[in-house]
Design an enzyme around this catalytic site. Sequence first.
Site, PDB file in Angstrom:
ATOM      1  N   GLY A   1       0.867  -1.179   0.000  1.00  0.00           N
ATOM      2  CA  GLY A   1       0.000   0.000   0.000  1.00  0.00           C
ATOM      3  C   GLY A   1       0.894   1.216   0.000  1.00  0.00           C
ATOM      4  O   GLY A   1       2.081   1.118   0.316  1.00  0.00           O
TER       5      GLY A   1
ATOM      6  N   CYS B   1       5.255  -6.021   1.916  1.00  0.00           N
ATOM      7  CA  CYS B   1       5.579  -4.589   1.895  1.00  0.00           C
ATOM      8  C   CYS B   1       4.790  -3.830   2.967  1.00  0.00           C
ATOM      9  O   CYS B   1       4.981  -4.045   4.140  1.00  0.00           O
ATOM     10  CB  CYS B   1       5.366  -4.030   0.491  1.00  0.00           C
ATOM     11  N   TYR B   2       3.863  -2.959   2.573  1.00  0.00           N
ATOM     12  CA  TYR B   2       3.066  -2.260   3.587  1.00  0.00           C
ATOM     13  C   TYR B   2       2.375  -3.285   4.494  1.00  0.00           C
ATOM     14  O   TYR B   2       2.262  -3.097   5.706  1.00  0.00           O
ATOM     15  CB  TYR B   2       2.009  -1.364   2.932  1.00  0.00           C
TER      16      TYR B   2
ATOM     17  N   HIS C   1       8.619  -7.619  -2.749  1.00  0.00           N
ATOM     18  CA  HIS C   1       7.425  -8.031  -3.504  1.00  0.00           C
ATOM     19  C   HIS C   1       7.668  -9.367  -4.207  1.00  0.00           C
ATOM     20  O   HIS C   1       8.194  -9.384  -5.321  1.00  0.00           O
ATOM     21  CB  HIS C   1       7.073  -6.966  -4.544  1.00  0.00           C
TER      22      HIS C   1
ATOM     23  N   GLU D   1       5.648 -11.092  -5.767  1.00  0.00           N
ATOM     24  CA  GLU D   1       4.744 -11.265  -6.915  1.00  0.00           C
ATOM     25  C   GLU D   1       5.322 -10.717  -8.221  1.00  0.00           C
ATOM     26  O   GLU D   1       4.808 -11.025  -9.289  1.00  0.00           O
ATOM     27  CB  GLU D   1       3.388 -10.610  -6.620  1.00  0.00           C
TER      28      GLU D   1
ATOM     29  N   ASP E   1     -12.869 -10.033 -25.130  1.00  0.00           N
ATOM     30  CA  ASP E   1     -13.343  -9.767 -23.771  1.00  0.00           C
ATOM     31  C   ASP E   1     -14.869  -9.723 -23.691  1.00  0.00           C
ATOM     32  O   ASP E   1     -15.474 -10.365 -22.819  1.00  0.00           O
ATOM     33  CB  ASP E   1     -12.760  -8.442 -23.252  1.00  0.00           C
TER      34      ASP E   1
ATOM     35  N   LYS F   1      -5.357 -10.693 -19.537  1.00  0.00           N
ATOM     36  CA  LYS F   1      -5.780 -11.135 -20.873  1.00  0.00           C
ATOM     37  C   LYS F   1      -5.619 -12.652 -21.078  1.00  0.00           C
ATOM     38  O   LYS F   1      -6.522 -13.310 -21.588  1.00  0.00           O
ATOM     39  CB  LYS F   1      -4.958 -10.390 -21.925  1.00  0.00           C
TER      40      LYS F   1
END
Length: 511
Positions: free
Chosen positions: A55, A82-83, A169, A171, A227, A367
Site C-alpha cells: 500500500g 511490503c506495507y 514483492h 509477486e 473480452d 488477458k
Amino acid sequence: MEEKILVLDFGGQYNQLIARRVREQQVYAEIKPYNKITLEEIRQEKYTGIIFTGGPNSVYDPKSPHYDPEILNLGIPVLGICYGAQLMAYMAGGVVSSAEKSSEYGKTIFRAKASRLFKDVPEESQCWMSHTDFISQVPEGFTTTATTDKCPCAAMEDDSRKLYSVQFHPEVTHCIYGNQILHNFLFDICGCKGTWNMDDFVERSVAYYKEKLAGKRVLCALSGGVDSAVAAVLLHKAIGTNLVCVFVDHGLLRKNEGDWVESIFRGQFGINLVRANVQDTFLSALAGVTEPEKKRKIIGELFIRVFEEEARKLGKIPVLVQGTIYPDVVESGAGDASTIKSHHNVGGLPERMDFEEIVEPLRDLFKDEVRKVGLALGIPKELVFRQPFPGPGLAVRIIGEITFEKLELLREADAIFREELEKDDIRSVASQYFAVLTNTQSVGVIGDSRTYGYTVALRCVTTDDFMTADWTRVPFEVLERASLRITGEVPGINRITYDITSKPPATVEWE
Ligand code: XMP
C-alpha cells in the site's frame, strides 16, 4: 473443504498481480479491499490463508489503512507483503521506522535465513523492493528471517502462529524466487493442494450471477472482440435468454466478420442477439471526413447512439454487462497521459447510459486468463486468440475519406494478406497484422494498359504489450505471395508496400 486465499487489499499497485500469482499455482484467490470485509466475515468464509498486500502509506499516518489486529489470532496463516508486512509488525506490537535517506527501490539482493517460507530459496537472491519505511523492531515472538544491505528486517515470522512477512514483492518477476516463496506459503504453510483451474472460475461465476441476476434482464454490447465475447457467453450460461446482446455492425468490419460473429453467438451458443445493420448510417456520417481524430470521434459517438436506440427498443433493461478486464482498470486509472489516439471501446458506454447496475465478470483477470476462460466456455479458438481490432475498425485503416468502394478494396486486400500470413504460421511470431489502404494512387501497367490504382501498405507487428512494437521480419516469399495475389485479385490496387517502422516513432495503426 474448498481452499481459497484472501488477498486483503491495502491499496498497493501490485494487488491484482498477487492474486494472479496465486491463481497460477492453481489456488483460488479473492481480492477484497480491507474496508469491505469484516473480521467476522473472514472467519465465516473459512479462508485457507490471507495475504496482506502492499500500500502507498505509512502505518503511523492516521489516514493509512488499518485492520483489526484480531485477524492475526484467527489461526489462519497470514503473509504480509511490503506495507502489509509493516502493518503486521505494527499490529503485533513491533516498531516501524522511516528510512528517508536509505529507502530501497528496485532490484535488491536479500539474504534468507532458515524458514519454511524460504524453502528451496538460496541464501542470497534478488528481490524487488519499493519502500521507505521498514520494520526496525520485530514484535514479540517474531524473528527476523531475511536482511538486505539497507534493511535490517527484509522478512520476519512467528512460525508457531503461522504469521510471515516480507518487505519485498514476491509477486513481481524481478523477484527471482518470488513464485517459490508464494508456493511455500500456499502449499507448505497453508496446506493448499492446488486443484483450482479456469473451469472452477467459470462454475463459480455462473453460480454467482445466476443468483445475483435472477429474474433480471441484462444487456451486453458485443464487439466481436475476446473480452466482450467471454463476458457474454459466461453470462449466457448463468441467465440464458435474460441476456440480450446487441451487436452494432457499423460496416467497418473485416471481410465476413459480421456474419462470423453472428454465427458464433446466435448459431453456436443460441444467444439472444440483436444485430443492428447500420452501415449506411456510419458511412453517411463519415462522408467527406479525412481527419483521423474526427473519424474516431464520429464513430465513437454514433456507436453509442445506435446502441442506445437498440437498447431502448428492447424496453427497460436494468443491468449492463461489460467485458472490462484488469489492464483496462489500470489504464483508466492511470491519469491523463496525453491523448495520442482517442481509443474507442464498448467499455466507454455507460457514461451516458442509465443502468441500475454494471456487471464486469472479468474485472480481475489478465488477458491470458480471459482467454483460458474463453476456451473453458467452448468459444472457438479463432475468436479466443483473435488479434486486437480497433473499435473504429477499418475506418482508421483507410487514409483519407472513407467510401464503400474503398472499404471493399481494403477488405479484400486485408483478407488475402492475413490468409497468406496464416499459411506461414505467423501467429507464433506476430501479434497483429493487417492491410492499410493509403490515399496514394500511382501509375501501373497490366498487359498493354496503363492503370492508376491505390497503394496498399501491409503492416505486421510483434509486441508484448502494444505500447511499443517492432515490425515483424515476414519472409520475403510470404510478402511476395501476398503482393501477387492482392494486385492480381483486387482490381483497383496496383502497388504494395510493407511498413518497416517500429512503434515509436510510428504507431501500430496508421490513424
Ligand atoms: P496504436 O495504433 O495506438 O495501437 O499503436 C495500439 C493497439 O491498440 C489498438 N487500437 C485500438 N483498440 N480501440 C481499440 O479497442 C481503438 O480505438 C483502438 N485504436 C488502436 C491497435 O489495433 C493496436 O492493437
